[in-house]
Design a protein around this motif. Structure first.
Motif, short mmCIF file in Angstrom:
data_model
loop_
_atom_site.label_atom_id
_atom_site.label_comp_id
_atom_site.label_asym_id
_atom_site.label_seq_id
_atom_site.Cartn_x
_atom_site.Cartn_y
_atom_site.Cartn_z
N PHE A 1 16.24 44.23 -58.62
CA PHE A 1 16.01 43.97 -60.04
C PHE A 1 15.64 42.52 -60.33
CE2 PHE A 1 19.06 47.39 -59.51
CZ PHE A 1 18.44 48.41 -60.23
N LEU A 2 15.31 41.78 -59.30
CA LEU A 2 14.86 40.40 -59.52
C LEU A 2 13.39 40.46 -59.92
CD1 LEU A 2 16.57 38.52 -56.55
CD2 LEU A 2 17.46 39.08 -58.81
N ASP A 3 13.16 40.86 -61.15
CA ASP A 3 11.81 41.20 -61.60
C ASP A 3 11.52 40.51 -62.92
OD1 ASP A 3 9.34 42.37 -61.80
OD2 ASP A 3 10.11 44.24 -62.67
N SER A 4 11.41 39.21 -62.86
CA SER A 4 11.11 38.45 -64.06
C SER A 4 10.33 37.21 -63.66
CB SER A 4 12.41 38.05 -64.77
OG SER A 4 13.10 37.08 -64.00
N SER A 5 9.97 36.41 -64.60
CA SER A 5 9.26 35.17 -64.26
C SER A 5 10.16 34.22 -63.50
CB SER A 5 8.75 34.50 -65.55
OG SER A 5 9.85 34.17 -66.38
N ALA A 6 11.45 34.51 -63.50
CA ALA A 6 12.40 33.66 -62.78
C ALA A 6 12.58 34.08 -61.34
CB ALA A 6 13.75 33.71 -63.49
N GLU A 7 11.90 35.15 -60.91
CA GLU A 7 12.23 35.72 -59.61
C GLU A 7 11.92 34.80 -58.44
OE1 GLU A 7 10.17 39.39 -59.42
OE2 GLU A 7 8.20 38.52 -59.72
N ASP A 8 10.85 33.98 -58.54
CA ASP A 8 10.58 33.05 -57.44
C ASP A 8 11.75 32.10 -57.23
OD1 ASP A 8 8.17 33.87 -56.39
OD2 ASP A 8 6.99 32.77 -57.87
N ALA A 9 12.30 31.59 -58.32
CA ALA A 9 13.44 30.68 -58.21
C ALA A 9 14.66 31.41 -57.67
CB ALA A 9 13.74 30.07 -59.58
N LEU A 10 14.84 32.67 -58.11
CA LEU A 10 15.99 33.43 -57.64
C LEU A 10 15.87 33.73 -56.15
CD1 LEU A 10 16.43 35.94 -60.60
CD2 LEU A 10 17.87 33.99 -60.06
N TRP A 11 14.70 34.12 -55.73
CA TRP A 11 14.52 34.41 -54.31
C TRP A 11 14.61 33.14 -53.48
CZ3 TRP A 11 14.64 38.67 -51.47
CH2 TRP A 11 14.61 39.90 -52.14
N ALA A 12 14.12 32.03 -54.03
CA ALA A 12 14.26 30.77 -53.29
C ALA A 12 15.73 30.43 -53.09
CB ALA A 12 13.56 29.64 -54.05
N ARG A 13 16.54 30.69 -54.13
CA ARG A 13 17.97 30.45 -54.00
C ARG A 13 18.58 31.41 -52.97
NH1 ARG A 13 22.41 28.38 -56.61
NH2 ARG A 13 21.20 27.41 -58.27
N ALA A 14 18.15 32.68 -53.01
CA ALA A 14 18.67 33.65 -52.05
C ALA A 14 18.29 33.26 -50.63
CB ALA A 14 18.14 35.04 -52.38
N PHE A 15 17.06 32.78 -50.47
CA PHE A 15 16.63 32.36 -49.13
C PHE A 15 17.42 31.15 -48.65
CE2 PHE A 15 12.16 34.17 -50.14
CZ PHE A 15 12.60 35.44 -49.83
N ASP A 16 17.68 30.22 -49.56
CA ASP A 16 18.48 29.03 -49.18
C ASP A 16 19.88 29.45 -48.75
OD1 ASP A 16 16.39 27.35 -49.73
OD2 ASP A 16 17.07 26.84 -51.76
N ALA A 17 20.48 30.36 -49.52
CA ALA A 17 21.83 30.82 -49.16
C ALA A 17 21.82 31.54 -47.82
CB ALA A 17 22.36 31.74 -50.26
N ALA A 18 20.76 32.32 -47.57
CA ALA A 18 20.68 33.04 -46.30
C ALA A 18 20.54 32.08 -45.13
CB ALA A 18 19.50 34.01 -46.32
N ARG A 19 19.71 31.06 -45.30
CA ARG A 19 19.56 30.07 -44.21
C ARG A 19 20.88 29.36 -43.95
NH1 ARG A 19 14.50 29.14 -46.68
NH2 ARG A 19 15.41 27.46 -47.93
N SER A 20 21.62 29.09 -45.01
CA SER A 20 22.90 28.39 -44.85
C SER A 20 23.94 29.27 -44.17
CB SER A 20 23.41 27.94 -46.22
OG SER A 20 24.70 27.40 -46.13
N ASP A 21 23.96 30.56 -44.53
CA ASP A 21 25.02 31.45 -44.04
C ASP A 21 24.65 32.20 -42.78
OD1 ASP A 21 26.37 30.64 -46.25
OD2 ASP A 21 26.16 32.51 -47.36
N ARG A 22 23.40 32.15 -42.37
CA ARG A 22 22.95 33.02 -41.28
C ARG A 22 23.66 32.72 -39.97
NH1 ARG A 22 16.96 33.66 -38.72
NH2 ARG A 22 17.27 35.74 -37.83
N ARG A 23 23.93 31.48 -39.71
CA ARG A 23 24.65 31.10 -38.49
C ARG A 23 26.02 30.52 -38.81
NH1 ARG A 23 19.26 30.26 -37.38
NH2 ARG A 23 18.51 31.06 -35.37
N ALA A 24 26.50 30.80 -40.02
CA ALA A 24 27.80 30.27 -40.43
C ALA A 24 28.91 30.96 -39.66
CB ALA A 24 27.98 30.47 -41.93
N LYS A 25 30.09 30.37 -39.73
CA LYS A 25 31.30 30.90 -39.09
C LYS A 25 31.11 31.11 -37.59
CE LYS A 25 32.97 33.13 -43.30
NZ LYS A 25 33.46 34.39 -43.92
N ASP A 26 30.32 30.22 -37.00
CA ASP A 26 30.16 30.21 -35.54
C ASP A 26 29.59 31.53 -35.02
OD1 ASP A 26 30.16 28.86 -33.19
OD2 ASP A 26 32.33 28.86 -32.91
#
Length: 663
Positions: A160-185
């Motif tokens: 449902f990320l379907d608005s003019s804000a979606e690029d910013a939302l997905w950028a935030r989601a991508f940032d969180a994924a990069r941060s958490d992808r190798r988290a917790k060892d």
């Protein structure tokens, strides 16, 4: 691959069979299972765990039970009830009766509730189509949320990320994924999830003392006869020689004792060495099939090849240790087979045994027992000399007694020689058997201590095994990372992607898999298909994910027009396999085996294999993928516009129900 949208292109090799390398079931861990008489809070917690693990249908069931049926109503529960209803599907897929559930919590949340902002953001993402500035507004709303709330919104509101804000939302989601992808060892811990719970250390018990009643009877009878005849000869000799006869009698007793004692030592060492030598001469037998013995066989063959000592010729190493390998394999099969356990649960022991053999072989100590069990020359000399001394003393007694009664002493001497010889042999066997049992028992105790230490080390190594929720979070981050790669690869902005869908399947040919009790299968290697629907056609990106290393490889790009779809289906076989098949107008169908039947766990361990298969199917993204691809196959590119139109009614109903939550 062809990047242009002019025609269909596909990969036909994806229909290859999937082979499971290993699997494990961890439990009970009570993450996705409710207690016999659970409280509403406990039921809600199970639902929340299921939601974060990607099991949205199970999450909806538990959260609905807690919130709607058992009145566990607060901002926290209402927020996750809303996410559970929307997670992993479009509004078209949300049935009206589930939307109606939201009306049951009308007026349950106050504006000052800590979860109110999160619920309002969900409504805004569903309904807002703001012009310029919308991204900033939603970004401000996101900033008000906690990290937990923000991550859950970005994960479960993905459709449902379907608005003019979606690029910013997905950028935030991508940032969180990069941060958490190798988290917790993750890189150090992820592999541990696929290791089964090890079964405890065991050794084959020492063989019991094998002395029958007949042997004891024979020993008693011959000993009594020997004592009687020797006593008669000694008494008769006393009449002739006096104290000399007494000295000879004592010498006879001492000689017999020393000879038997050293003889026992001689026999025990010889028989023990021969038994160990026979193990070295045993050749590994070839076993076939998928039974426990054959799996243990493959383990030993694998680890003996893997643990070849450094700078050693592998052929020589395998040849010289063939008998040891067979003996160890037979022991493991014998002591664990009756438990009908998964062979992977004893792999730790196989590794330990092979590593121990390799260490001793490289140090030249594998055959040290031959030196340790070699019969010392002193023992042999003692046995022979003591026997000679006893014979000489006996001859003197017979000679002395013959002067008194030649006939009786001669007959007694013949009986004495036979009975003493028989008694010595029987007692030698009895004492040697007890010595053998004692030595075996001491050896087994030493082996068990070493294995227990190895077991404890392995348990400590697995102590920080990741839980299923961590595995689910890492996999979600991998999906986001793949989405980011795909958009960069195709040079797309989020607005260019009209719809998208994932399919996750185990990667061929070999992989490990494991699950917690009540949870879906997790795989060490995934094959992920990402479908991006754009105005120009479908972009399909297929990658292989090494989950333990968090790396993608074997990237394949496939593009086709909307009118290239012929059919989309999922076929379920009799043994529980589910195969996704996408047929295009040109070329062979794209086939992906999404789930496999259990292949390496026992019936006791896997109480619900079909249920596990369905859970895995639900977390693989297949439901949403089928909805999207079946719609495109039926309606072509117009499906996207039709879908938007069809969503208006359920969208209004959901928004109305969400707004009614607030008091």
């Amino acid at each position: 691959m062809n990047d242009s949208p002019s025609g269909p292109t596909n990969l036909a090799q994806d229909s290859a069979n999937v082979a499971v390398q290993a699997e494990a079931i961890h439990g009970p861990v009570n993450v996705y299972q409710v207690a016999a008489a659970p409280s509403p809070e406990e039921t809600f917690e199970v639902g929340l765990n299921s939601l974060r693990a990607g099991m949205a249908p199970e999450a909806r069931e538990h959260i609905r039970d807690a919130v709607v049926l058992r009145n566990y109503v607060n901002g926290h529960s209402c927020f996750y009830l809303l996410l559970a209803l929307l997670s992993g599907r479009t509004l078209q897929q949300v049935p009206p009766n589930e939307i109606a559930m939201l009306r049951c919590v009308r007026g349950a949340v106050r504006d000052d509730d800590e979860w109110a902002d999160a619920i309002k953001l969900v409504d805004h993402l569903l309904t807002s189509r703001p012009p310029e500035g919308g991204a900033a507004d939603i970004e401000q709303e996101l900033q008000k949320l906690t990290d937990e709330q923000r991550n859950d919104v970005l994960q479960h509101m993905e459709m449902f990320l379907d608005s003019s804000a979606e690029d910013a939302l997905w950028a935030r989601a991508f940032d969180a994924a990069r941060s958490d992808r190798r988290a917790k060892d993750r890189l150090r811990r992820a592999w541990k999830f696929f290791q089964p719970e090890p079964i405890g250390a065991r050794v084959r018990p020492a063989d019991p003392v094998l002395i029958g009643l007949g042997t004891w009877t024979g020993a008693t009878a011959t000993s009594a006869l020997a004592l009687a005849t020797v006593g008669f000869i000694g008494a008769t000799a006393w009449q002739h020689s006096g104290t000399a006869a007494l000295s000879a009698l004592l010498a006879l007793a001492a000689g017999c004792y020393a000879s038997v004692r050293s003889g026992v030592e001689w026999r025990c060492r010889k028989e023990r060495r021969q038994a160990k030598d026979r193990e070295d001469l045993r050749r590994p037998a070839t076993t076939r099939g998928d039974g426990f013995a054959s799996k243990i066989d493959r383990q030993f063959n694998h680890y003996f090849a893997l643990y070849t000592p450094r700078d050693a010729d592998q052929a020589r190493w395998l040849s010289e240790t063939a008998g040891v390998r067979r003996a160890l394999r037979d022991e493991v099969v014998t002591i664990y087979r009756e438990s009908t356990v998964n062979a992977k649960r004893v792999a730790w022991l196989t590794r330990y045994l092979v590593a121990d053999v390799a260490r001793r072989w490289q140090a030249g100590k594998l055959w040290d027992y031959r030196k340790e069990l070699r019969v010392p020359l002193l023992v042999k000399a003692m046995c022979v000399l003591a026997a000679i001394a006893a014979a000489a003393a006996g001859a003197f007694l017979v000679w002395s007694g013959a002067h008194v009664s030649l006939l009786l002493v001669s007959l007694a001497a013949l009986v004495a020689v036979a009975s003493v010889w028989s008694a010595a042999r029987v007692w030698l066997r009895i004492v040697a058997e007890y010595r053998r049992h004692s030595a075996d028992k001491a050896e087994k105790e030493g082996l068990l201590a070493g294995r227990q230490e190895a077991f404890d080390r392995w348990k400590r190594k697995l102590a920080d095994r990741p839980d299923d929720l961590e595995m689910a979070r890492w996999l979600e981050c991998d999906r986001k990372a793949l989405m980011e790669q795909a958009m960069g690869l195709y040079r797309l902005k989020r607005q260019d992607v009209l719809a998208h869908a994932f399919i996750e399947a185990p990667a061929t040919p070999f992989y490990d898999r494991a699950r917690v009790e009540g949870g879906p299968w997790r795989y060490s290697k995934y094959k992920i298909l990402l479908f991006l629907l754009t105005k120009d056609g479908v972009r399909q990106l297929t990658v292989h994910l090494d989950f333990q290393k968090a790396t993608f490889r074997s990237r394949a790009r496939t593009n086709y027009r909307y009118d290239a779809f012929t059919s989309v289906q999922v076929a379920e076989t009799d043994n529980g396999e589910n195969v996704f098949e996408l047929t295009l107008t040109n070329g062979d169908p794209i086939k992906v085996k999404v789930t496999d039947p259990p292949t390496d766990v026992t019936e006791t361990e896997d109480k619900d294999p079909q249920g596990a298969s369905q859970l895995t199917l639900g977390t693989a993204g297949l439901g949403n993928a089928l909805h999207v691809l079946e719609g495109v196959a039926a309606e072509g590119k117009e499906w996207i516009a039709f879908e938007r139109q069809r969503e208006k009614v359920p969208l209004a109903e959901v928004s109305k129900a969400v707004n009614a939550i607030f008091a």
